[in-house]
Design an enzyme around this catalytic site. Structure first.
Site, PDB file in Angstrom:
ATOM      1  N   GLU A  48       0.769  -1.172   0.189  1.00 44.59           N
ATOM      2  CA  GLU A  48      -0.097  -0.099   0.168  1.00 44.59           C
ATOM      3  C   GLU A  48       0.911   1.310   0.066  1.00 44.59           C
ATOM      4  OE1 GLU A  48      -2.524  -3.329   1.733  1.00 44.59           O
ATOM      5  OE2 GLU A  48      -0.429  -2.553   2.161  1.00 44.59           O
ATOM      6  N   PHE A 110     -11.897  -7.878  13.202  1.00 42.62           N
ATOM      7  CA  PHE A 110     -10.763  -8.304  12.627  1.00 42.62           C
ATOM      8  C   PHE A 110     -10.554  -7.422  11.626  1.00 42.62           C
ATOM      9  CE2 PHE A 110      -9.257 -10.801   8.685  1.00 42.62           C
ATOM     10  CZ  PHE A 110      -7.968 -11.058   9.454  1.00 42.62           C
ATOM     11  N   GLN A 111      -9.107  -6.804  11.463  1.00 42.27           N
ATOM     12  CA  GLN A 111      -8.791  -5.691  10.495  1.00 42.27           C
ATOM     13  C   GLN A 111      -9.349  -4.511  10.744  1.00 42.27           C
ATOM     14  OE1 GLN A 111      -8.332  -7.716   6.658  1.00 42.27           O
ATOM     15  NE2 GLN A 111      -6.373  -8.366   7.050  1.00 42.27           N
ATOM     16  N   LYS A 160     -17.883  -1.834   4.853  1.00 46.12           N
ATOM     17  CA  LYS A 160     -18.164  -2.812   3.845  1.00 46.12           C
ATOM     18  C   LYS A 160     -19.571  -2.962   3.651  1.00 46.12           C
ATOM     19  CE  LYS A 160     -16.814  -7.442   2.754  1.00 46.12           C
ATOM     20  NZ  LYS A 160     -16.326  -8.902   3.008  1.00 46.12           N
ATOM     21  N   MET A 459      23.285   9.564   4.331  1.00 43.44           N
ATOM     22  CA  MET A 459      23.433  10.836   4.906  1.00 43.44           C
ATOM     23  C   MET A 459      23.433  10.804   6.527  1.00 43.44           C
ATOM     24  SD  MET A 459      23.065  14.152   4.463  1.00 43.44           S
ATOM     25  CE  MET A 459      22.034  14.516   2.997  1.00 43.44           C
TER      26      MET A 459
END
Length: 569
Positions: A48, A110-111, A160, A459
């Site tokens: 993502e 969940f999630q 959803k 760096m």
């Protein structure tokens, strides 16, 4: 029509042709509905974060909105870095996330993650759509907010069951873009008075001036005032113009930093005077009256004192400041600036600077150059020359390692007729290298990847060398780096490598001439610094102009004896 179909229809009505994303359970109805809208191209990233950086690259190259999609929970939280990046760099972005069904929200399902709560500080606005009848309106409003005023990211979270719900309303069409506030004539008049009286004027153009490039160029030439372009503003003024002084700030040019420090009038356009530009604030432009042209009122006076605030659109303000302009006859100022410009050091010895210059010297006017974050980024910004805006893409405000490669993919897909080059480090590239699969999957042929491999987090190593007595802590990558050429070839991406100056030019020729997207690894010495450099906490006039000489370690008695023995033999 379902809510999911209404989403795609609204995006299509707004001219959204490409979205970047990654599916999952809570966004599955949206992906199912996608199959009914072939006019919208979906690009499957491999992470993502790759998707949102690609959307940023698209937006930065075109000036139009970038769109990305993710599922709930970990999918949504993987967008957080990109949202923060887009917020700091004022990138118009629409992030669409799925969420668990409404009746499960707040139950630690969940999630499930409270993505709107998480992203509230790093988005321009965000929404949870709890009613399907609101979905098209919210999407249209989100696009308008992302594009209008000072651009930025907007997130829309869709449960959803809202995606699955029946929708019987109209599909939303674009809002008219609101007009920007016009600068007040009295502010323009005061600014002109300062410019007319100036003996050491300078213009500084930032990322908010990219779409006013033509007007700012006309303004500078009308008044004959030198121009500095910030890291985000590179390309807003043509680098070939004698008035251009380069980039200011921590790794800015000698001419830019000295001019700011000596100026009596500084005209800033479309910038926020961040700490990497100003250095120590009480030492920034100590002798200058500052005119600040800025659309976002919150930025005016936030960091530096402003003598003349000019709130409004950069295009309009630049035009107003150009009206009845008078060329300033300032031979002593121009002579001093030319002396400062003469201090520019061009890398001629083998190293990271030489390698980066060899690549950026091949840029054509329409080519896009992206960078990751680190020494190579600063070298590219110092050494590349841009004649037009939106050809330089980098992570400025957030400094996001892993940004460069997916951003180059997004930019390359937005403009398939140009070459999209990315310069990355061996550290940052490994954060998003899985997007090599995106090149393969979509047969993208115009992305050229250049890895400057010094086997260090360069760096960080430079700062440890200068400010931590060379205690190199957790920056060595050399014993665990992959073979980048083999890695590219595993994804069916041609790989090239150069390890010395003699072979570099020919290898670059082959890399650029390859008809496919290709990777070039340039192996350079481990220790290399980027200079000029303004140390943290120092003022711009306290810059270190050139790299200090490195002390060669004394040979031990054993090494001396071995050397003498070899000589005698």
């Amino acid at each position: 029509m379902t809510g999911a179909k209404a989403l795609w229809a609204t995006l299509a009505n707004h001219g959204i042709s490409t979205v970047f994303g990654y599916p999952g359970g809570a966004i599955m109805p949206v992906y199912d509905a996608l199959t009914f809208y072939p006019e919208v191209r979906h690009v499957l990233a491999r992470h993502e974060q790759g998707a949102i950086h690609a959307a940023e690259g698209w937006a930065k190259a075109t000036g139009e909105i970038g769109v990305c999609i993710a599922t709930s929970g970990p999918g949504a939280t993987n967008l957080v870095t990109g949202l923060a990046d887009a917020m700091l760099d004022s990138v118009p972005l629409l992030a669409i996330t799925g969420n668990v069904a409404r009746h499960l929200m707040g139950t630690d399902a969940f999630q499930e993650a409270d993505i709107t709560g998480i992203t509230l500080p790093i988005t321009k606005h965000n929404y949870v759509v709890r009613d399907v009848e609101e979905l098209p309106r919210v999407i249209a409003e989100a696009i308008r907010i992302a594009r209008s005023g000072r651009p930025g990211p907007v997130l829309v979270d869709i449960p959803k069951d809202v995606q699955l719900a029946a929708y019987a309303g109209e599909v939303a069409y674009p809002h008219a873009r609101p007009e920007h506030p016009a600068p007040k004539p009295e502010a323009i008049a005061r600014a002109k008075e300062l410019l007319l009286a100036a003996k050491k004027p300078v213009i500084m153009a930032g990322g908010g001036s990219l779409d006013a490039s033509a007007e700012i160029t006309a303004l500078a030439r009308a008044w004959d005032i030198p121009v500095i372009t910030t890291l985000m503003g590179l390309g807003a003024f043509p680098s070939s113009d004698p008035l251009w002084l380069g980039m200011p700030g921590m790794h800015g040019s000698v001419a830019a930093n000295r001019a700011i420090s000596e100026a009596d009038v500084l005209l800033g356009i479309g910038l926020r005077f961040d700490d990497r530009v100003t250095g120590r604030v009480n030492g920034f432009a100590p002798n200058a009256a500052i005119i600040h042209v800025e659309l976002d009122a919150a930025e005016i006076g936030k960091i530096v004192r402003v003598g003349v605030p000019v709130r409004g659109d950069a295009v309009v303000a630049a035009k107003m400041l150009t009206e009845s302009a008078q060329k300033l006859d300032l031979p002593e100022w121009r002579a001093q600036i030319e002396e400062w410009k003469s201090r520019t050091v061009t890398p001629t010895e083998w190293g990271a600077g030489f390698a980066v210059k060899s690549v950026v010297d091949r840029l054509r006017p329409d080519d896009i150059l992206s960078s990751d974050v680190g020494q190579h980024q600063m070298l590219a910004a110092q050494l590349a020359r841009f004649e037009k805006p939106r050809r330089w893409i980098n992570s400025g405000g957030l400094g996001t390692m892993g940004f460069g490669f997916p951003a180059a993919i997004g930019a390359g897909m937005a403009e398939p007729g140009v070459t999209s080059i990315v310069i990355a480090g061996d550290g940052g590239f490994q954060m998003t290298l899985q997007e090599l699969a995106t090149l393969k999957m979509y047969d993208i042929r115009n992305v050229k990847i250049c890895i400057i491999n010094n086997s260090y987090l360069g760096m960080v190593r430079q700062w440890q060398e200068l400010f931590h007595e060379k205690r190199y802590s957790e920056v060595w990558l050399g014993d665990s780096n992959p073979d980048f050429v083999k890695l590219a070839e595993a994804y069916d991406v041609p790989g090239y490598r150069a390890s010395n100056a003699e072979e570099l030019s020919g290898v670059i020729d082959a890399w650029l001439a390859d008809p496919k997207s290709a990777l070039l690894e340039i192996v350079v010495p481990h220790e290399h610094g980027v200079f000029p450099m303004v140390p943290a906490g120092a003022a711009l006039y306290e810059m270190i102009e050139t790299e200090p000489p490195r002390k060669q370690p004394d040979l031990s008695a054993e090494m001396k004896a071995a050397a003498e023995e070899a000589k005698n033999a």
